[in-house]
Scaffold this motif. Structure first.
Motif, mmCIF file in Angstrom:
data_model
loop_
_atom_site.group_PDB
_atom_site.id
_atom_site.type_symbol
_atom_site.label_atom_id
_atom_site.label_comp_id
_atom_site.label_asym_id
_atom_site.label_seq_id
_atom_site.Cartn_x
_atom_site.Cartn_y
_atom_site.Cartn_z
ATOM 1 N N LEU A 66 0.824 -1.207 0.000
ATOM 2 C CA LEU A 66 0.000 0.000 0.000
ATOM 3 C C LEU A 66 0.862 1.262 0.000
ATOM 4 N N CYS A 67 0.620 2.134 -0.991
ATOM 5 C CA CYS A 67 1.340 3.411 -1.107
ATOM 6 C C CYS A 67 0.339 4.553 -1.191
ATOM 7 N N GLU A 68 0.811 5.738 -0.870
ATOM 8 C CA GLU A 68 -0.052 6.918 -0.963
ATOM 9 C C GLU A 68 -0.340 7.272 -2.416
ATOM 10 N N SER A 69 0.699 7.291 -3.251
ATOM 11 C CA SER A 69 0.549 7.659 -4.660
ATOM 12 C C SER A 69 1.619 6.939 -5.472
ATOM 13 N N VAL A 70 1.433 6.892 -6.770
ATOM 14 C CA VAL A 70 2.376 6.175 -7.630
ATOM 15 C C VAL A 70 3.768 6.783 -7.550
ATOM 16 N N ASP A 71 3.860 8.122 -7.480
ATOM 17 C CA ASP A 71 5.190 8.735 -7.471
ATOM 18 C C ASP A 71 5.951 8.476 -6.181
ATOM 19 N N ARG A 72 5.266 8.033 -5.118
ATOM 20 C CA ARG A 72 5.987 7.626 -3.902
ATOM 21 C C ARG A 72 6.636 6.261 -4.105
ATOM 22 N N LEU A 73 6.061 5.467 -4.999
ATOM 23 C CA LEU A 73 6.624 4.153 -5.300
ATOM 24 C C LEU A 73 7.641 4.224 -6.415
ATOM 25 N N SER A 74 7.368 5.062 -7.414
ATOM 26 C CA SER A 74 8.219 5.037 -8.597
ATOM 27 C C SER A 74 8.350 6.373 -9.309
ATOM 28 N N ARG A 75 9.589 6.738 -9.568
ATOM 29 C CA ARG A 75 9.954 7.729 -10.577
ATOM 30 C C ARG A 75 11.000 7.066 -11.480
ATOM 31 N N LEU A 76 10.812 5.761 -11.660
ATOM 32 C CA LEU A 76 11.792 4.912 -12.331
ATOM 33 C C LEU A 76 11.742 5.066 -13.842
ATOM 34 N N SER A 77 12.851 4.643 -14.482
ATOM 35 C CA SER A 77 12.851 4.522 -15.930
ATOM 36 C C SER A 77 11.840 3.445 -16.310
ATOM 37 N N MET A 78 11.453 3.411 -17.573
ATOM 38 C CA MET A 78 10.457 2.430 -18.013
ATOM 39 C C MET A 78 10.939 1.007 -17.754
ATOM 40 N N ALA A 79 12.218 0.755 -18.033
ATOM 41 C CA ALA A 79 12.757 -0.594 -17.837
ATOM 42 C C ALA A 79 12.729 -0.989 -16.363
ATOM 43 N N ASP A 80 13.118 -0.050 -15.479
ATOM 44 C CA ASP A 80 13.125 -0.350 -14.043
ATOM 45 C C ASP A 80 11.711 -0.493 -13.495
ATOM 46 N N TRP A 81 10.778 0.297 -14.024
ATOM 47 C CA TRP A 81 9.379 0.172 -13.608
ATOM 48 C C TRP A 81 8.829 -1.203 -13.974
ATOM 49 N N GLU A 82 9.162 -1.678 -15.168
ATOM 50 C CA GLU A 82 8.726 -3.015 -15.579
ATOM 51 C C GLU A 82 9.326 -4.072 -14.667
ATOM 52 N N THR A 83 10.578 -3.874 -14.265
ATOM 53 C CA THR A 83 11.234 -4.819 -13.351
ATOM 54 C C THR A 83 10.538 -4.834 -12.000
ATOM 55 N N LEU A 84 10.215 -3.654 -11.478
ATOM 56 C CA LEU A 84 9.546 -3.575 -10.179
ATOM 57 C C LEU A 84 8.168 -4.212 -10.245
ATOM 58 N N LYS A 85 7.415 -3.925 -11.302
ATOM 59 C CA LYS A 85 6.082 -4.525 -11.461
ATOM 60 C C LYS A 85 6.174 -6.044 -11.520
ATOM 61 N N ALA A 86 7.159 -6.530 -12.257
ATOM 62 C CA ALA A 86 7.329 -7.981 -12.380
ATOM 63 C C ALA A 86 7.675 -8.608 -11.029
ATOM 64 N N THR A 87 8.469 -7.891 -10.232
ATOM 65 C CA THR A 87 8.842 -8.392 -8.901
ATOM 66 C C THR A 87 7.621 -8.457 -7.999
ATOM 67 N N ILE A 88 6.818 -7.396 -8.019
ATOM 68 C CA ILE A 88 5.600 -7.355 -7.202
ATOM 69 C C ILE A 88 4.648 -8.475 -7.616
ATOM 70 N N LYS A 89 4.482 -8.646 -8.922
ATOM 71 C CA LYS A 89 3.597 -9.705 -9.424
ATOM 72 C C LYS A 89 4.153 -11.082 -9.094
ATOM 73 N N GLY A 90 5.477 -11.227 -9.247
ATOM 74 C CA GLY A 90 6.109 -12.511 -8.960
ATOM 75 C C GLY A 90 5.969 -12.927 -7.499
ATOM 76 N N LYS A 91 5.918 -11.930 -6.613
ATOM 77 C CA LYS A 91 5.724 -12.205 -5.186
ATOM 78 C C LYS A 91 4.260 -12.486 -4.858
ATOM 79 N N GLY A 92 3.381 -12.261 -5.833
ATOM 80 C CA GLY A 92 1.961 -12.493 -5.601
ATOM 81 C C GLY A 92 1.313 -11.413 -4.763
ATOM 82 N N LEU A 93 1.886 -10.193 -4.805
ATOM 83 C CA LEU A 93 1.345 -9.097 -4.001
ATOM 84 C C LEU A 93 0.298 -8.310 -4.778
#
Length: 207
Positions: A66-93
């Motif tokens: 749970l985050c307040e807003s997207v920019d608190r979680l990410s100001r990442l490059s597109m590639a890094d954002w995809e990596t973070l999303k994949a990690t979150i999904k891979g953890k089943g969160l």
């Protein structure tokens, strides 16, 4: 359902815990049990962040990030954002953003309508992550251009009240803005000056 709160601010001068009460109230409203609070002062442009990594390690499948807003979680490059999303999904969160209503449905079990909303939510998350990244890039660009314009308009220009080397000041300020989590040693190596100079500029900027 368990929830892990992630709180982030860019610099030590900002309060990463500012949104804690807001997220706790959100969790209470949704009948979520807060089992972890992860707070850090670090740039959102960095993929590897100690507290975020700790959260991802500790959280269990089916739990909520749970985050307040997207920019608190990410100001990442597109590639890094995809990596973070994949990690979150891979953890089943389940990623829930307090100020993004379409993500709130992730709290509940999903039927056909939920699956459609999940697609819409994913698109909005990507859009907001892109906007957060562009906002960061524009901010750095504006500061750098502003300093360069002053230098171009007046070659003898120096920061107000500072009888210092204007170009060095511009370089240090730009580096501090672009890399807010760098320490004095790292900034000195990046800019090519002494550590004492970095401390002096930081001290005088706060004055």
């Amino acid at each position: 359902m368990n929830a892990h709160l992630y709180l982030r601010a860019s610099t030590k001068d900002q309060d990463a815990l500012r949104a804690k009460k807001l997220l706790e109230a959100f969790a209470a409203e949704k009948n979520l049990a807060v089992v972890g609070v992860y707070s850090e002062n670090i740039s959102g442009t960095k993929l590897t962040r100690p507290e975020l990594m700790s959260l991802l390690d500790a959280a269990q499948p089916g739990e909520i990030l749970l985050c307040e807003s997207v920019d608190r979680l990410s100001r990442l490059s597109m590639a890094d954002w995809e990596t973070l999303k994949a990690t979150i999904k891979g953890k089943g969160l389940r990623l829930v953003i307090a100020d993004l209503p379409t993500s709130h449905m992730m709290v509940e079990d999903k039927g056909i309508t939920g699956q459609i909303m999940e697609v819409i939510n994913a698109m909005l998350l990507d859009l907001m992550a892109t906007m957060a990244r562009l906002d960061q890039e524009k901010r750095v660009e504006r500061i750098t251009q502003g300093l360069a314009n002053k230098r171009a308009a007046d070659p003898d220009w120096k920061p107000a009240g500072k009888g210092k080397n204007a170009e060095l000041w511009m370089n240090v300020q730009a580096a501090m803005t672009k890399h807010p989590t760098m320490n004095a040693d790292e900034l000195a190596k990046l800019v090519g000056c002494g550590v004492a100079t970095i401390y002096r500029i930081k001290r005088e900027l706060k004055a």
